[in-house]
Structures are given as C-alpha cells and as structure tokens.
Design an enzyme around this catalytic site. Structure first.
Site, PDB file in Angstrom:
ATOM      1  N   LYS A  53       3.125  -4.784 -36.215  1.00  0.00           N
ATOM      2  CA  LYS A  53       2.008  -3.950 -36.686  1.00  0.00           C
ATOM      3  C   LYS A  53       0.717  -4.668 -36.352  1.00  0.00           C
ATOM      4  O   LYS A  53       0.699  -5.892 -36.256  1.00  0.00           O
ATOM      5  CB  LYS A  53       2.089  -3.776 -38.213  1.00  0.00           C
ATOM      6  N   ASP A  68      -1.670   4.646 -36.238  1.00  0.00           N
ATOM      7  CA  ASP A  68      -1.481   4.597 -37.695  1.00  0.00           C
ATOM      8  C   ASP A  68      -2.814   5.085 -38.258  1.00  0.00           C
ATOM      9  O   ASP A  68      -3.548   5.804 -37.553  1.00  0.00           O
ATOM     10  CB  ASP A  68      -1.143   3.159 -38.159  1.00  0.00           C
TER      11      ASP A  68
HETATM   12  P1  NDP Z   1      -4.657   9.297 -40.613  1.00  0.00           P
HETATM   13  O1  NDP Z   1      -5.748   8.321 -40.324  1.00  0.00           O
HETATM   14  O2  NDP Z   1      -4.416  10.400 -39.682  1.00  0.00           O
HETATM   15  O3  NDP Z   1      -4.886   9.936 -42.061  1.00  0.00           O
HETATM   16  C1  NDP Z   1      -4.971   9.132 -43.189  1.00  0.00           C
HETATM   17  C2  NDP Z   1      -5.246  10.033 -44.397  1.00  0.00           C
HETATM   18  O4  NDP Z   1      -5.128   9.251 -45.571  1.00  0.00           O
HETATM   19  C3  NDP Z   1      -6.659  10.584 -44.404  1.00  0.00           C
HETATM   20  O5  NDP Z   1      -6.676  11.797 -45.086  1.00  0.00           O
HETATM   21  C4  NDP Z   1      -7.416   9.505 -45.164  1.00  0.00           C
HETATM   22  O6  NDP Z   1      -8.596   9.944 -45.777  1.00  0.00           O
HETATM   23  C5  NDP Z   1      -6.403   9.106 -46.199  1.00  0.00           C
HETATM   24  N1  NDP Z   1      -6.599   7.704 -46.571  1.00  0.00           N
HETATM   25  C6  NDP Z   1      -6.492   6.630 -45.755  1.00  0.00           C
HETATM   26  N2  NDP Z   1      -6.778   5.500 -46.418  1.00  0.00           N
HETATM   27  C7  NDP Z   1      -7.081   5.882 -47.673  1.00  0.00           C
HETATM   28  C8  NDP Z   1      -7.452   5.178 -48.825  1.00  0.00           C
HETATM   29  N3  NDP Z   1      -7.581   3.834 -48.828  1.00  0.00           N
HETATM   30  N4  NDP Z   1      -7.666   5.893 -49.966  1.00  0.00           N
HETATM   31  C9  NDP Z   1      -7.543   7.241 -49.977  1.00  0.00           C
HETATM   32  N5  NDP Z   1      -7.198   7.973 -48.890  1.00  0.00           N
HETATM   33  C10 NDP Z   1      -6.973   7.301 -47.777  1.00  0.00           C
HETATM   34  O7  NDP Z   1      -3.349   8.398 -40.826  1.00  0.00           O
HETATM   35  P2  NDP Z   1      -1.820   8.857 -40.778  1.00  0.00           P
HETATM   36  O8  NDP Z   1      -1.670  10.227 -41.301  1.00  0.00           O
HETATM   37  O9  NDP Z   1      -1.281   8.510 -39.448  1.00  0.00           O
HETATM   38  O10 NDP Z   1      -1.167   7.813 -41.812  1.00  0.00           O
HETATM   39  C11 NDP Z   1      -1.005   8.109 -43.192  1.00  0.00           C
HETATM   40  C12 NDP Z   1       0.054   7.203 -43.791  1.00  0.00           C
HETATM   41  O11 NDP Z   1       1.305   7.430 -43.099  1.00  0.00           O
HETATM   42  C13 NDP Z   1      -0.198   5.704 -43.667  1.00  0.00           C
HETATM   43  O12 NDP Z   1       0.364   5.044 -44.779  1.00  0.00           O
HETATM   44  C14 NDP Z   1       0.584   5.306 -42.421  1.00  0.00           C
HETATM   45  O13 NDP Z   1       0.927   3.939 -42.407  1.00  0.00           O
HETATM   46  C15 NDP Z   1       1.813   6.193 -42.601  1.00  0.00           C
HETATM   47  N6  NDP Z   1       2.602   6.459 -41.391  1.00  0.00           N
HETATM   48  C16 NDP Z   1       2.029   6.973 -40.276  1.00  0.00           C
HETATM   49  C17 NDP Z   1       2.803   7.250 -39.162  1.00  0.00           C
HETATM   50  C18 NDP Z   1       2.250   7.897 -37.939  1.00  0.00           C
HETATM   51  O14 NDP Z   1       3.034   8.191 -37.041  1.00  0.00           O
HETATM   52  N7  NDP Z   1       0.963   8.168 -37.849  1.00  0.00           N
HETATM   53  C19 NDP Z   1       4.236   6.935 -39.143  1.00  0.00           C
HETATM   54  C20 NDP Z   1       4.756   6.467 -40.408  1.00  0.00           C
HETATM   55  C21 NDP Z   1       3.941   6.222 -41.464  1.00  0.00           C
HETATM   56  P3  NDP Z   1     -10.021   9.598 -45.100  1.00  0.00           P
HETATM   57  O15 NDP Z   1     -10.075  10.455 -43.876  1.00  0.00           O
HETATM   58  O16 NDP Z   1     -11.026   9.941 -46.137  1.00  0.00           O
HETATM   59  O17 NDP Z   1      -9.991   8.129 -44.769  1.00  0.00           O
HETATM   60  O1  2IT Z   2       4.297   3.242 -39.716  1.00  0.00           O
HETATM   61  C1  2IT Z   2       4.771   3.709 -38.669  1.00  0.00           C
HETATM   62  O2  2IT Z   2       5.992   3.854 -38.509  1.00  0.00           O
HETATM   63  C2  2IT Z   2       3.848   4.113 -37.609  1.00  0.00           C
HETATM   64  N1  2IT Z   2       2.633   4.046 -37.798  1.00  0.00           N
HETATM   65  C3  2IT Z   2       4.377   4.587 -36.284  1.00  0.00           C
HETATM   66  C4  2IT Z   2       4.719   3.414 -35.417  1.00  0.00           C
HETATM   67  C5  2IT Z   2       5.113   3.754 -34.010  1.00  0.00           C
HETATM   68  O3  2IT Z   2       5.321   2.790 -33.260  1.00  0.00           O
HETATM   69  O4  2IT Z   2       5.225   4.919 -33.639  1.00  0.00           O
END
Ligand code: NDP
Ligand code: 2IT
Length: 447
Positions: free
Chosen positions: A126, A166
């Site tokens: 990561k 992420d």
């Molecule tokens: P994005 O940046 O697309 O969206 C993040 C969302 O969460 C936004 O709505 C954001 O609000 C909110 N957010 C982020 N940080 C905070 C915070 N500290 N407090 C409150 N709201 C917050 O990210 P993803 O959707 O990709 O990721 C969301 C979660 O999913 C994370 O935990 C990530 O690690 C996990 N994840 C993502 C994967 C992926 O493929 N993208 C895979 C597996 C897990 P704002 O816009 O106001 O910051």
């Molecule tokens: O937390 C996660 O699994 C991710 N942000 C996706 C990682 C990836 O390599 O697709």
C-alpha cells in the site's frame, strides 16, 4: 492462550509505537490466528505472524511540486511493501491529508490477507501521500502525480509491485501516474491497475469493489435463507466503492436510503434510484462537488451536516468511506433499529467495539478484507489480461468477480463456522488468508 496473544501484541507494539491503526489491524488478526497456529505444528514456533507484521520494505520520499500560484509545495510519499510471498506487492495508493505510516501499514497488512483470499497470485502493499487533491486543479494533480511517480518508479514494476487506486486516487490520477511511469521507463507495461479501458484497464474494475461487497453480502444472506430484495440499506461514502455498491443494491431490488461524504450525509426517504445515482456520480466524479448538493436537486431528501448515517433505520449497513467510521455507539443504535447485516466496503470501517457488539448479537458481519476484495481481485484479472495482451468482456469479468466472491465466502465458512452454526467471518477470513501466505513463507525459508 491469552498470554501468548498478549505477549505477541506487546512485542509488535514495542516496535511500532504511535501506530494505532496498524496495531488495531494486527491485534484483530493475532486474536483469531494465534489460536489456530498453536493447534498446528507446521506453523507453531516459526514466528510466522511476527514476520508477517514486519513490512519487507518501507519507502518514504519527498514529493516537491509547483502549484498554480507558482508556489513550491512539499508532500511526503510512501510505499509499504509488506509481503511478497505469493506474488508481487499489490495494493492501492491513497492521497488524503490523514495519510501517515500507521494508516498505510494497517492497509498493507490487511491487503496481504485480502489478496491471499482472492486466490490470485498477489502479495500485499500500500502507498500514498498526505497530498490533498480537494480544490486542486487538474494540472496541479498532474504535476503532483508526475513528481510522485518520478520518485516511486524505480521501486515498482509489473513483476515487482503493482499499485492501484484508493481514497483520492481514481482514474484521473492513475492515468497521470501511468503516463509518467511509461515516459520514465520507456516501456508500456501493466505496472498499475485501474487504468483507462483505452490503455489496458480491465472492464468492471471501476465497479468491482462496490459490486463485490454486494455479491458477498448476498452470499451471507443466502446462507441464512434471506436476500437483498426489498431491504432498506444505508451506505456511507459517495466515492468509488459507495457508488457501485449502491448501483448493485438498486439492481438487486433493495432500497438505498443514504450516502455521505466528509461533510455529512443525505437521506432520501423514497430511495436513491438509478437516475438519482447518475446525478451523484456526475456530481462527485466530474464536478468534484459535495454530497449536500443532492437536496437542491431532490428536495424531498434531507442533509445532516457533520453527521454519519448510522441512526437511520435499516436492515443492512454498508460502510464505504474510511477506517473507524462506525463505533460502538453507532453499532448499538444499528442493532436497536433492527439491523441484521453489515458488509464492510471500506477497509476497517468498524471499530473493535462495534465488531464485538455485532458478534455478540450474532448478526451477519463481513470484514472488509473478505467483502471488499472484489476490487483487488479484478486488479489481479487486469494484470492477467495485460500479460496476455488481451481483454475480456464485461460479462466475462463480472462472472469471474462473482465466482471469486462466492469462493471467498466459502473460505470464510471453512474456517469460521462454529459448532452452533454461527459464522465468525472475521476468524474465517483471517485464518483462510493466513494459511496460503504462511505456507508460501515456510516453503521459501527464512528470508
Ligand atoms: P474515494 O476517494 O472514491 O471515496 C471516499 C469517500 O469516503 C468519499 O465520499 C469521502 O468523502 C469519504 N471519506 C474519505 N475519508 C473520509 C474521512 N476521513 N471522513 C469521512 N469521510 C471520508 O475512495 P474509495 O471509494 O475508493 O474508498 C473508500 C474506502 O474503500 C476506503 O476505505 C478504501 O480503502 C476502501 N477500498 C477501496 C477500494 C477501491 O478499489 N477503490 C478497494 C477496497 C477497499 P470526501 O469526498 O468528503 O473526502
Ligand atoms: O484496498 C484495496 O483493496 C484497494 N484499494 C484496491 C487495491 C488494488 O490493487 O486494486
């Protein structure tokens, strides 16, 4: 047993002071995996978990760049290369002001188990930066990404370490990062996943995490002779994972009531349908706006500033924003309101107190390393397609994703089903993820 576990935790803790998120993730794994290790001679006495809790390599670097006002900005970049026993390091990059080593080490540690669960050959890693993309122009984001990659490029590669997105890193950032890597190496390779479809990205990768969480949730419900149809669902976040979790819930006949961002949450009593979700996607992905604007377009909905959606009555909650966003008090309210199922879309969104309450009340609880593994699974499929110099159709990738999520659910049952029939998905995911990595590490000797 308690003594062995607490000795292990204090040893890891003494080496990782001031890293609360990392210790939270390690503690949960230790509590479920150490009892298994103690019962299995091949693992016992090998210090396997201690080795897994020590990153193979941690990189930290300066990212200097010039903003639109021609002022020099300095951020800190990182890559945690956690474990490469079963494949090249693999995991996302997070750009958010809260990024520090504790957060990235917890994410890299979780990623190692998650990637193992997918059954694909990917190690754990990561990275990211404390850079805040909010309010920055496209050209500022591009200059930041180019400077970040100029430092990182010599440490990654399609057979060494394959980053992805992420929080704060989506298709725009991956495009800029890929462009700079290609320019520096003069090579077109699958060094990043989540790429645009026109330059090697896999179809369904944008949808994969959100769809995967819902496929996993569907499996948990099916195991209890239940389904998503007609269920009231609350979702936090409104980014990549939240958007596609909402889309799949709607497609499967559930009613999505909430979405949120760091400024608050919206509640739509009529449910967020496909047209309303298309509005949210445009608002968040193209206009980079705030979720509060939803009520200007749909006045029957309400917006609660600075609050989280957990007090809204629902059967299913899918937290998709960030770590520790759902605590013990929130869990208590959810349970009192009749919630029967939690599917973690984010990484570690529920605090240990919340998880304890869900387990005590024997409701369905899916830990992120199992339920959000669909994103990295399709990243693994993107790597495979890049190596083949070929691409699969949407249907082919979606079917493979679904099969992987069903398989992960089965692995959780294999290691997490208790005598009473209750399934401890936390235990199941941790042990199933551990076994494959541990076997590979044992076979490869002390390295
Ligand atoms: P994005 O940046 O697309 O969206 C993040 C969302 O969460 C936004 O709505 C954001 O609000 C909110 N957010 C982020 N940080 C905070 C915070 N500290 N407090 C409150 N709201 C917050 O990210 P993803 O959707 O990709 O990721 C969301 C979660 O999913 C994370 O935990 C990530 O690690 C996990 N994840 C993502 C994967 C992926 O493929 N993208 C895979 C597996 C897990 P704002 O816009 O106001 O910051
Ligand atoms: O937390 C996660 O699994 C991710 N942000 C996706 C990682 C990836 O390599 O697709």
């Amino acid at each position: 047993m308690k003594e062995i576990i607490s000795k292990f935790i204090s040893e890891v803790s003494s080496k990782n002071q001031n890293e609360p998120e990392f210790m939270q993730a390690v503690t949960e794994v230790a509590e479920t995996v150490i009892p298994y290790i103690v019962k299995h001679d091949i693992y016992y006495g090998q210090n396997i978990l201690l080795r897994m809790a020590e990153p193979e390599r941690v990189l930290s670097f300066r990212v200097a760049w010039i903003d639109d006002k021609e002022e020099i900005q300095v951020n800190r970049g990182y890559r945690v290369q956690m474990n490469s026993a079963i494949g090249p390091y693999k995991g996302g990059l997070r750009f958010h002001p809260s990024v520090n080593l504790s957060v990235l080490k917890f994410l890299a540690f979780e990623q190692t188990f998650k990637n193992s669960l997918t059954t694909l050959p990917m190690g754990g890693g990561k990275g990211g930066s404390d850079f805040n993309p909010k309010g920055r122009s496209d050209t500022e984001v591009m200059r930041f990404c180019q400077s970040f990659m100029t430092e990182l490029y010599s440490h990654i590669g399609p057979n060494r370490d394959v980053p992805a997105g992420d929080i704060g890193v989506g298709s725009r950032e991956i495009g800029y990062l890929f462009g700079q890597y290609k320019r520096l190496k003069n090579e077109f390779t699958g060094v990043l996943t989540g790429k645009g479809a026109s330059f090697g990205g896999s179809l369904i990768r944008p949808e994969a995490t959100g769809y995967g969480v819902v496929y996993f949730t569907e499996q948990m419900l099916k195991f209890r002779d239940n389904s998503l149809k007609g269920k009231k669902i609350i979702i936090s976040g409104s980014g990549n994972v939240a958007q596609y979790a909402a889309e799949k819930c709607i497609q499967l006949g559930a009613k999505v009531l909430t979405l949120s961002d760091s400024s608050g949450y919206i509640m739509d009593p009529d449910g967020i349908d496909e047209e309303k979700l298309a509005f949210v996607m445009k608002l968040k992905n193209l206009q980079r706006g705030r979720i509060g604007s939803y009520i200007e377009k749909y006045p029957k909905a309400s917006f609660r500033s600075g609050e989280k959606p957990w007090k809204i009555t629902c059967e299913i909650a899918i937290p998709c924003a960030t770590q520790n966003e759902l605590n013990g008090k929130d869990a208590d309210i959810l349970l009192k309101n009749g919630c029967i199922c939690i599917g973690e879309g984010a990484n570690m969104p529920c605090t240990p107190e919340a998880i304890q309450l869900f387990k005590k009340n024997k409701i369905l609880f899916a830990p992120g390393k199992a339920s959000n593994a669909g994103g990295v699974a399709v990243s693994g499929l993107e790597m495979a397609q890049n190596s083949l110099r070929y691409s699969w159709t949407r249907e082919e990738v979606n079917e493979k994703l679904k099969a992987i999520m069903i398989d992960i659910h089965k692995s959780c049952l294999d290691y997490g089903k208790t005598e009473s029939g209750y399934v401890d998905y936390v235990k199941g995911a941790n042990i199933a993820g551990f076994v494959k990595v541990a076997d590979a590490m044992l076979a490869q000797g002390v390295v």
